[in-house]
Design an enzyme around this catalytic site. Structure first.
Site, short mmCIF file in Angstrom:
data_model
loop_
_atom_site.label_atom_id
_atom_site.label_comp_id
_atom_site.label_asym_id
_atom_site.label_seq_id
_atom_site.Cartn_x
_atom_site.Cartn_y
_atom_site.Cartn_z
N CYS A 7 0.86 -1.18 0.00
CA CYS A 7 0.00 0.00 0.00
C CYS A 7 0.90 1.23 0.00
CB CYS A 7 -0.99 -0.03 1.17
SG CYS A 7 -0.24 -0.05 2.81
N ARG A 13 -3.36 -0.71 5.47
CA ARG A 13 -3.96 -1.79 4.68
C ARG A 13 -3.05 -2.99 4.50
NH1 ARG A 13 -5.11 2.13 -0.24
NH2 ARG A 13 -3.20 2.98 0.70
N ASP A 125 -8.38 3.61 1.30
CA ASP A 125 -7.36 3.98 2.28
C ASP A 125 -8.05 4.56 3.52
OD1 ASP A 125 -5.35 5.05 3.77
OD2 ASP A 125 -4.41 6.16 2.13
P1 4NP Z 1 -1.77 2.74 4.17
O1 4NP Z 1 -2.42 4.08 4.76
O2 4NP Z 1 -1.20 3.09 2.82
O3 4NP Z 1 -2.93 1.81 4.09
O4 4NP Z 1 -0.71 2.31 5.17
C1 4NP Z 1 -1.73 5.29 4.89
C2 4NP Z 1 -0.79 5.43 5.87
C3 4NP Z 1 -0.13 6.64 6.04
C4 4NP Z 1 -0.41 7.70 5.19
C5 4NP Z 1 -1.35 7.55 4.19
C6 4NP Z 1 -2.01 6.35 4.03
N1 4NP Z 1 0.25 8.95 5.38
O5 4NP Z 1 -0.06 9.90 4.64
O6 4NP Z 1 1.11 9.04 6.26
#
Ligand code: 4NP
Length: 153
Positions: A7, A13, A125
């Site tokens: 991800c 995720r 997300d």
């Molecule tokens: P992930 O979610 O891609 O599912 O781990 C996110 C985690 C952190 C961030 C964005 C999405 N961020 O902007 O820090």
């Protein structure tokens, strides 16, 4: 079989996908190597988001020992299957790939599992939406089972 779920941050995720793929593979008796990574390095070395740890815990799944890892070109060589959670992740991985062999390993999870027809192409997300984690968990649980079923055939 070596699989990496990818991800953006590798804290919401894909850690759930890693835990659920590992559990689904083990339930079928497969000793596969399962990992996860993020296309971004914002959270490298950090444990999963507390909300992902908590939703997994309610289902008896412990993902708290995972640590965020930024996906590299070496990962695209090492793993047999690279599962992108959304189209942005997919595009990023395709741009990172250095050969047709690497590009061919990269799959959009919900298309690969046939779930895109009902769920759309992207695993939502939930980072900015506390209420999104339960739905993401359910979707990833179904997707993980389908990945293992597909590879077991
Ligand atoms: P992930 O979610 O891609 O599912 O781990 C996110 C985690 C952190 C961030 C964005 C999405 N961020 O902007 O820090």
């Amino acid at each position: 079989m070596k699989i990496i779920a990818v991800c953006l941050g590798n804290i919401c995720r894909s850690p759930l996908a890693e835990g659920l793929l590992r559990r689904a593979a083990a339930a079928r008796g497969f000793d596969w190597e399962i990992a996860s990574g993020g296309t971004a390095g914002y959270h490298v070395g950090n444990p999963p988001d507390p909300r992902s740890i908590a939703i997994a815990q309610t289902q008896g799944l412990d993902i708290s020992q995972q640590r965020s890892h930024q996906v590299s070109r070496e990962d695209l060589d090492y793993y047999d299957l690279v599962l992108a959670m959304d189209r942005k992740n997919y595009q990023h991985l395709q741009a990172l790939a250095a050969s047709p062999e690497q590009r061919a390993k990269i799959q959009l999870l919900l298309e690969y599992t046939g779930l895109a027809e009902t769920a759309g192409p992207d695993v939502f997300d939930p980072y900015w939406d506390d209420g999104g984690f339960a739905g993401v968990y359910q979707l990833l649980e179904e997707a993980a089972r389908k990945v293992v079923d597909k590879l077991a055939d």
